[in-house]
Design an enzyme around this catalytic site. Structure first.
Site, short mmCIF file in Angstrom:
data_model
loop_
_atom_site.label_atom_id
_atom_site.label_comp_id
_atom_site.label_asym_id
_atom_site.label_seq_id
_atom_site.Cartn_x
_atom_site.Cartn_y
_atom_site.Cartn_z
CD GLU A 42 -2.68 1.36 2.54
OE1 GLU A 42 -2.46 0.58 3.48
OE2 GLU A 42 -3.56 2.21 2.55
CE LYS A 80 -6.02 -0.11 2.00
NZ LYS A 80 -6.67 -0.70 3.17
#
Ligand code: 13P
Length: 336
Positions: free
Chosen positions: A177, A219
């Site tokens: 992420e 992500k």
């Protein structure tokens, strides 16, 4: 664990019409959320709140996995059922946040680098034994003045890749992420440039560290104007820019991309995901891994009266899951 097993976990995380609920707030972050509704930040309140979320009836219809925090993965329901067992029995994959948060990057005032690699191999092995099937590491990229620097992007992407390789060694699917923050007055074009540079650096680092892309989930933050930009993006702008950026930087072999909500309203986060999927098919399934955009309505209700509003709080969680599940298929309609 074999490469095929990692691949099948990654695919299950982005199964059609399903996404992830992020409930991995650190004890400091959950304090900020609890403060907004006047709930004391005690271990029992954190446990009770996560129990309310995880026992939502029918959660598994649209939720493939939940990201937990270190304290939460060790907790149980009031009746004594470990959260991980509850989840695995319902077909919801337990995930675990393993980074130790962003810290100031020495030599680069105002920039951050995420820490947590020391001892990570041992922690991952323990989390695997506790039932974790995937993990999350969040890097924070800030747009401001001349930032982010190339050094900040590279340092964060190097750490993300080291983390991802360690996850796969432990039989855990890494969710990588790199969050480009919405804070600031930058426009959507600036967000595009920074996001593309970050994703290119991330995939170069993953390649250098021998990370198996078929067993990795990205992500991502959506490409959109900063919160204080006078020219705000609508869902069509967000969908166009985000898809263009992902196609420019993300290999097609990745099994899926999920988005964070990052401070967007519930409805905007859902409408944006829906708009992206309406433009499909894309090389990867696009789904959600929302924290605030899954929880904020439920927290408000539960915080007001934990006992009386328990069921109504759960029904807002189910509703948010259903709406985002439809958006993951490009089938959401406002008010549906
Ligand atoms: P938000 O959707 O609230 O941004 O949280 C997602 C997340 O897990 C951030 O790391």
């Amino acid at each position: 664990m074999s490469i095929e097993q990692l691949e099948s976990i990654a695919q299950a995380m982005v199964a059609p019409g399903k996404g992830i609920i992020a409930i991995d707030e650190s004890n400091n972050t959950i304090k900020k959320r609890f403060d907004t509704v006047g709930v004391p930040n005690t271990e029992e309140n954190r446990r009770a709140y996560r129990e309310m979320l995880l026992t939502t009836p029918g959660l598994n219809q649209h939720i493939s996995g939940a990201i937990l925090y270190d304290e939460t993965i060790r907790q149980s329901t009031k009746a004594g059922v470990p959260f991980t067992k509850l989840m695995l029995d319902a077909g919801i994959l337990p995930g675990i946040k393993v980074d130790r948060g962003p810290f100031p990057l020495a030599g680069f005032p105002g920039e951050l680098v995420t820490e947590g690699l020391d001892g990570l191999r041992e922690r991952l092995n323990e989390y695997a034994k506790l039932g974790a099937k995937f993990a999350k590491w969040r890097a924070v990229i800030t747009i401001s003045g001349d930032s982010p620097s190339g050094t900040c992007i590279e340092a964060n992407c190097h750490a993300l890749a080291r983390y991802a390789a360690l996850c796969q060694e432990a039989g855990i699917v890494p969710m990588v992420e790199p969050e480009v923050l919405m804070d600031g007055a930058h426009d959507i074009d600036e967000c595009y440039e920074v996001t593309e540079a970050t994703l290119r650096s991330l995939f170069a680092s993953l390649y250098e560290q021998n990370v198996f892309l078929e067993g990795t989930i990205l992500k991502a933050s959506m490409v959109l104007a900063g919160k204080d930009c006078p020219d705000q993006s609508d869902s069509e702008d967000v969908a166009d820019a985000t898809i263009r950026c992902l196609k420019a930087a993300v290999p097609a072999s990745l099994p899926g991309i999920v988005f964070l909500s990052g401070g967007q309203s519930d409805e905007f986060a859902t409408a944006n995901l829906n708009a992206m999927n309406q433009q499909g098919p894309h090389p990867w399934p696009l789904s959600f891994s929302y924290g605030r955009a899954m929880q904020q309505a439920a927290l408000k209700l539960w915080g007001k009266d934990m006992a009386a509003n328990f069921a109504s709080a759960q029904s807002t969680v189910a509703q948010r899951a259903r709406e985002n599940g439809l958006a993951a298929l490009g089938q959401w309609k406002k008010g549906a």
